[in-house]
Motif scaffolding. Structure first.
Motif, mmCIF file in Angstrom:
data_model
loop_
_atom_site.group_PDB
_atom_site.id
_atom_site.type_symbol
_atom_site.label_atom_id
_atom_site.label_comp_id
_atom_site.label_asym_id
_atom_site.label_seq_id
_atom_site.Cartn_x
_atom_site.Cartn_y
_atom_site.Cartn_z
ATOM 1 N N GLY A 27 51.840 60.817 16.952
ATOM 2 C CA GLY A 27 53.171 60.794 16.021
ATOM 3 C C GLY A 27 54.265 61.162 16.510
ATOM 4 N N THR A 28 54.197 61.355 17.862
ATOM 5 C CA THR A 28 55.373 61.672 18.717
ATOM 6 C C THR A 28 55.463 60.885 19.897
ATOM 7 O OG1 THR A 28 54.073 63.278 20.292
ATOM 8 C CG2 THR A 28 55.071 64.179 18.249
ATOM 9 N N ASP A 29 56.199 61.040 20.993
ATOM 10 C CA ASP A 29 56.278 60.470 22.005
ATOM 11 C C ASP A 29 54.901 60.350 22.736
ATOM 12 O OD1 ASP A 29 57.641 62.898 22.495
ATOM 13 O OD2 ASP A 29 57.454 62.350 24.585
ATOM 14 N N ASP A 30 54.100 59.137 23.179
ATOM 15 C CA ASP A 30 53.060 59.270 23.743
ATOM 16 C C ASP A 30 53.084 58.561 25.348
ATOM 17 O OD1 ASP A 30 51.167 60.348 21.819
ATOM 18 O OD2 ASP A 30 51.465 58.320 20.673
ATOM 19 N N ILE A 31 54.023 57.618 25.464
ATOM 20 C CA ILE A 31 54.560 57.004 26.576
ATOM 21 C C ILE A 31 56.030 57.319 26.533
ATOM 22 C CG2 ILE A 31 54.530 55.183 27.878
ATOM 23 C CD1 ILE A 31 51.696 54.261 26.494
ATOM 24 N N PHE A 32 56.534 57.762 27.864
ATOM 25 C CA PHE A 32 57.873 57.869 27.898
ATOM 26 C C PHE A 32 58.080 57.381 29.236
ATOM 27 C CE2 PHE A 32 62.096 59.552 28.096
ATOM 28 C CZ PHE A 32 62.523 60.159 26.727
ATOM 29 N N TYR A 33 59.264 56.443 29.277
ATOM 30 C CA TYR A 33 59.929 55.724 30.401
ATOM 31 C C TYR A 33 61.391 56.254 30.526
ATOM 32 C CZ TYR A 33 55.935 52.567 29.615
ATOM 33 O OH TYR A 33 54.805 51.904 29.780
ATOM 34 N N ALA A 34 61.694 56.316 31.683
ATOM 35 C CA ALA A 34 63.167 56.730 31.676
ATOM 36 C C ALA A 34 63.616 56.316 33.176
ATOM 37 C CB ALA A 34 63.513 58.175 31.615
ATOM 38 N N GLU A 35 65.191 55.840 33.154
ATOM 39 C CA GLU A 35 65.883 55.600 34.432
ATOM 40 C C GLU A 35 66.895 56.742 34.537
ATOM 41 O OE1 GLU A 35 68.403 52.584 36.724
ATOM 42 O OE2 GLU A 35 67.803 52.091 34.944
ATOM 43 N N LEU A 36 66.783 57.170 35.683
ATOM 44 C CA LEU A 36 67.888 58.385 35.896
ATOM 45 C C LEU A 36 68.502 58.145 37.212
ATOM 46 C CD1 LEU A 36 65.076 60.145 35.127
ATOM 47 C CD2 LEU A 36 66.775 61.739 34.380
ATOM 48 N N ALA A 62 66.537 55.422 28.402
ATOM 49 C CA ALA A 62 65.100 55.932 28.289
ATOM 50 C C ALA A 62 64.576 55.463 27.170
ATOM 51 C CB ALA A 62 65.126 57.442 28.007
ATOM 52 N N LYS A 63 63.108 55.116 27.135
ATOM 53 C CA LYS A 63 62.543 54.438 25.706
ATOM 54 C C LYS A 63 61.300 55.251 25.679
ATOM 55 C CE LYS A 63 61.501 50.348 28.823
ATOM 56 N NZ LYS A 63 61.381 49.041 28.903
ATOM 57 N N TYR A 64 60.571 54.963 24.615
ATOM 58 C CA TYR A 64 59.275 55.696 24.485
ATOM 59 C C TYR A 64 58.562 54.620 23.422
ATOM 60 C CZ TYR A 64 60.972 57.160 19.845
ATOM 61 O OH TYR A 64 61.611 56.890 18.288
ATOM 62 N N ARG A 65 56.975 55.134 23.580
ATOM 63 C CA ARG A 65 56.083 54.497 22.295
ATOM 64 C C ARG A 65 55.419 55.473 21.791
ATOM 65 N NH1 ARG A 65 53.200 49.566 25.623
ATOM 66 N NH2 ARG A 65 54.728 48.138 25.646
ATOM 67 N N SER A 66 55.200 55.509 20.491
ATOM 68 C CA SER A 66 54.507 56.650 19.670
ATOM 69 C C SER A 66 53.200 55.732 19.307
ATOM 70 C CB SER A 66 55.398 56.847 18.387
ATOM 71 O OG SER A 66 54.500 57.761 17.660
ATOM 72 N N LEU A 124 67.355 63.205 27.771
ATOM 73 C CA LEU A 124 66.237 62.175 27.719
ATOM 74 C C LEU A 124 65.910 61.918 26.221
ATOM 75 C CD1 LEU A 124 64.109 63.086 30.619
ATOM 76 C CD2 LEU A 124 65.626 60.682 30.341
ATOM 77 N N TYR A 125 65.727 62.908 25.432
ATOM 78 C CA TYR A 125 65.052 62.681 24.109
ATOM 79 C C TYR A 125 66.533 62.105 23.105
ATOM 80 C CZ TYR A 125 60.595 64.461 24.034
ATOM 81 O OH TYR A 125 59.135 64.655 24.457
ATOM 82 N N GLU A 126 67.576 62.630 23.432
ATOM 83 C CA GLU A 126 68.854 62.083 22.756
ATOM 84 C C GLU A 126 69.093 60.861 22.885
ATOM 85 O OE1 GLU A 126 71.652 65.149 24.057
ATOM 86 O OE2 GLU A 126 70.751 66.416 22.697
ATOM 87 N N THR A 127 68.628 60.140 24.480
ATOM 88 C CA THR A 127 69.077 58.881 24.635
ATOM 89 C C THR A 127 67.953 57.889 24.391
ATOM 90 O OG1 THR A 127 70.007 59.752 26.645
ATOM 91 C CG2 THR A 127 69.606 57.669 26.854
#
Length: 350
Positions: free
Chosen positions: A228-237, A220-224, A343-346
Motif C-alpha cells: 500500500g506504499t512505495d514497494d519499488i522506488f526508482y530515481a535519477e539524481l 522519480a517514480k514508484y510502484r505500489s 524524492l517523495y514530492e517528485t
C-alpha cells in the motif's frame, strides 16, 4: 584483537578498538522497544560492557513478564515516563516502529537525555528530524545508519577521496534489494504512508550523500504492489558536479533473502563496485578485489549478526564517553531526510 587487521584506518573517528575501553567505566543504558533491533542492540551493548543495559521499555505484557523472569538484572517498564529526567541514565536507544521515533525521542530530549541513539529512519520526514536535531544540541546523538560503518563502503569512500578524487565520473548506479514484502501484506502492518525508500533507500542515500555531497533530484517514480506504499522506488539524481546518479530500492524481490546494497561508479578509466560483501576496483590496468571477511580479521572484538552493528555501537559509546558528535548525527540526518522528502514530492506512480 589480533594485529593482522589492516583496515583500522577506515574506522570512524573517534572510536576505540580495544574491548577493555568499553568496560572501564560504569554504563547505564535504556532500550526502548524490544523487538528485533532492540534485542540486537541490547545484546551487542552487553557484549561490549557486561550489564550496560539496565532498563528495557516495551508495551508488550508478554515481553515484560518473560523478560523479568529471564533477565533478572534488567528493569522492565511499560513506558518511558518513569525514566524521564533520571540523571543516572547515560543513553537511550529508540528502536520502536518508525512512526513513534519522533514523539518518544522528543520527550527524551526535552527531559535532558545526555545520549540518544535512534534507529533508522530517524523520523518520517525532515521537519520532525530538524526538531529533534535542535533539541539534541547538548546531547550526543546518533541515527543507526549501519551501512556507513561497513568497511567495504568505508574503503570505497577512501578511494573516492584519494586515487579517484580527480577522475571523471560517467555514471553512478546504486540499488538496495530485499524480499521482505514479496507478498501482499495486511493493511494494519503499514501505519505510515512511506515505504521502501524511507525504510531501506535511506541507506543508499546516506552513502551517496557521504560520497558526493548534496544531491539534486531530477525525477522519480514508484510502484505500489504489496504494502500500500512505495514497494519499488526508482530515481535519477545529480551530484553538485553534474554526475548522473540512478538509484533503485525494492523490498519485493524474492531472489534476495537478505538485504543487499550495491553501488557502481564508472569513469573514463576506472570502475568501482562496492557492496555489503565486497569491493572491486579496476584502475590503470590493475584490479583490487576484497571480500568482507578480509576486512574483519580479528575485529570487531565481539560479533553478533553483522559487524557493522557492532562498529556503529562502538562509535556511539566512544562519542558518548568523549562527548563528541557522531558521524551520523541528527543534524546530518536533516539533510538526508530533506532529500527523501524531495524524492517523495517528485515521485510519480509507474
Amino acid at each position: 584483537m589480533r594485529s593482522e587487521n589492516h583496515f583500522f584506518n577506515l574506522l570512524p573517528e573517534p572510536i576505540k578498538t580495544d574491548l577493555s575501553y568499553y568496560q572501564e567505566e560504569p554504563l547505564n543504558i535504556a532500550v526502548i522497544g524490544f523487538g528485533k533491533m532492540g534485542i540486537a542492540h541490547a545484546t551487542i551493548l552487553n557484549l561490549l560492557h557486561k550489564g550496560a543495559v539496565k532498563h528495557i521499555v516495551d508495551r508488550s505484557d508478554l515481553i515484560r513478564i518473560g523478560g523479568t523472569i529471564l533477565l533478572k538484572k534488567i528493569n522492565f517498564w511499560k513506558d518511558a515516563v518513569k525514566l524521564l529526567n533520571r540523571t543516572d541514565i547515560d543513553a537511550f536507544y529508540v528502536t520502536t516502529p518508525t512512526q513513534s521515533h519522533f514523539p518518544i525521542s522528543k520527550e527524551l530530549l526535552e527531559s535532558g537525555a545526555r545520549g540518544i541513539f535512534i534507529e533508522k529512519p530517524p523520523t518520517i520526514n525532515s521537519y520532525e528530524t530538524e526538531i529533534l536535531a535542535e533539541l539534541a544540541k547538548k546531547s550526543v546523538d546518533m541515527v543507526g545508519l549501519m551501512r556507513r560503518y561497513s568497511l567495504t563502503f568505508r574503503e570505497a569512500k577512501k578511494w573516492l577521496d584519494t586515487a579517484l578524487k580527480n577522475k571523471h565520473i560517467n555514471s553512478i548506479k546504486a540499488y538496495i534489494k530485499y524480499g521482505s514484502i514479496s507478498t501482499v501484506t495486511k493493511p494494519k502492518r503499514r501505519k505510515i504512508t512511506r515505504g521502501v525508500l524511507l525504510d531501506m533507500g535511506i541507506y543508499l542515500l546516506d552513502l551517496l550523500v557521504w560520497y558526493f555531497g548534496d544531491l539534486q533530484v531530477v525525477n522519480a517514480k514508484y510502484r505500489s504492489l504489496n504494502s500500500g506504499t512505495d514497494d519499488i522506488f526508482y530515481a535519477e539524481l545529480a551530484t553538485s558536479k553534474g554526475h548522473p546518479v540512478y538509484i533503485e530500492a525494492d523490498w519485493t524481490d524474492p531472489n534476495y533473502r537478505f538485504p543487499e546494497a550495491k553501488i557502481e561508479i564508472k569513469g573514463d578509466d576506472f570502475l568501482l563496485e562496492v557492496s555489503d560483501d565486497s569491493l572491486i576496483l579496476k584502475l590503470e590496468g590493475e584490479t583490487w578485489k576484497r571480500r568482507k571477511p578480509e576486512y574483519y580479521a580479528g575485529f570487531p572484538p565481539v560479533n553478533l549478526a553483522y559487524p557493522e552493528y557492532v562498529i556503529e555501537n562502538m562509535h556511539f559509546l566512544t562519542c558518548l564517553r568523549m562527548q563528541t558528535k557522531t558521524e551520523t548525527s541528527l543534524i546530518y540526518a536533516v539533510k538526508l531526510m530533506q532529500t527523501i522528502d524531495q524524492l517523495y514530492e517528485t515521485a510519480q506512480p509507474w
